[in-house]
Motif scaffolding. Sequence first.
Motif, PDB file in Angstrom:
ATOM      1  N   PRO A 184      38.748  42.306  45.135  1.00 49.18           N
ATOM      2  CA  PRO A 184      39.507  43.220  44.266  1.00 49.18           C
ATOM      3  C   PRO A 184      40.940  42.726  44.070  1.00 49.18           C
ATOM      4  O   PRO A 184      41.358  41.726  44.650  1.00 49.18           O
ATOM      5  N   LEU A 185      41.669  43.457  43.251  1.00 54.54           N
ATOM      6  CA  LEU A 185      43.078  43.156  43.037  1.00 54.54           C
ATOM      7  C   LEU A 185      43.820  43.234  44.367  1.00 54.54           C
ATOM      8  O   LEU A 185      43.543  44.119  45.189  1.00 54.54           O
ATOM      9  N   PRO A 186      44.774  42.327  44.614  1.00 56.14           N
ATOM     10  CA  PRO A 186      45.553  42.446  45.845  1.00 56.14           C
ATOM     11  C   PRO A 186      46.414  43.702  45.801  1.00 56.14           C
ATOM     12  O   PRO A 186      47.003  44.022  44.770  1.00 56.14           O
ATOM     13  N   LYS A 187      46.432  44.413  46.914  1.00 56.24           N
ATOM     14  CA  LYS A 187      47.210  45.650  46.968  1.00 56.24           C
ATOM     15  C   LYS A 187      48.665  45.319  47.286  1.00 56.24           C
ATOM     16  O   LYS A 187      48.958  44.573  48.215  1.00 56.24           O
ATOM     17  N   LEU A 188      49.558  45.883  46.506  1.00 56.62           N
ATOM     18  CA  LEU A 188      50.984  45.690  46.711  1.00 56.62           C
ATOM     19  C   LEU A 188      51.534  46.864  47.492  1.00 56.62           C
ATOM     20  O   LEU A 188      51.126  48.002  47.307  1.00 56.62           O
TER      21      LEU A 188
END
Length: 102
Positions: A76-80
């Motif tokens: 998934p998208l990297p969590k910021l």
Amino acid sequence: MRCVIARFPFELTKASVLESMKGIKPEPNTGESVVIGRRHYPLKQVGQVLTRQDRRDFSAGEVLRAMTQLGFTCRPLPKLEPTRILSSLQYASAMLGTPAPV
């Protein structure tokens, strides 16, 4: 397996995807990705190579669904981390630093 990407049906197999992506260098990844072999490819790049269509013609979700059904690992998208907004007093205090022990 039959997959529909950008309203067009494609017959994809895990072996055909591996063969298509052989020798292709992964682009820098800023979003969701799929692991093919030992490399992480952006979903849009994989979709473009497999369908030979422009990246604007399909969504990353369509490619994600197809790759997941074929058994590839998708990331998934990297969590910021959320950024903390300081008030003007907190900012000034941080600029001055903490007082030295006496």
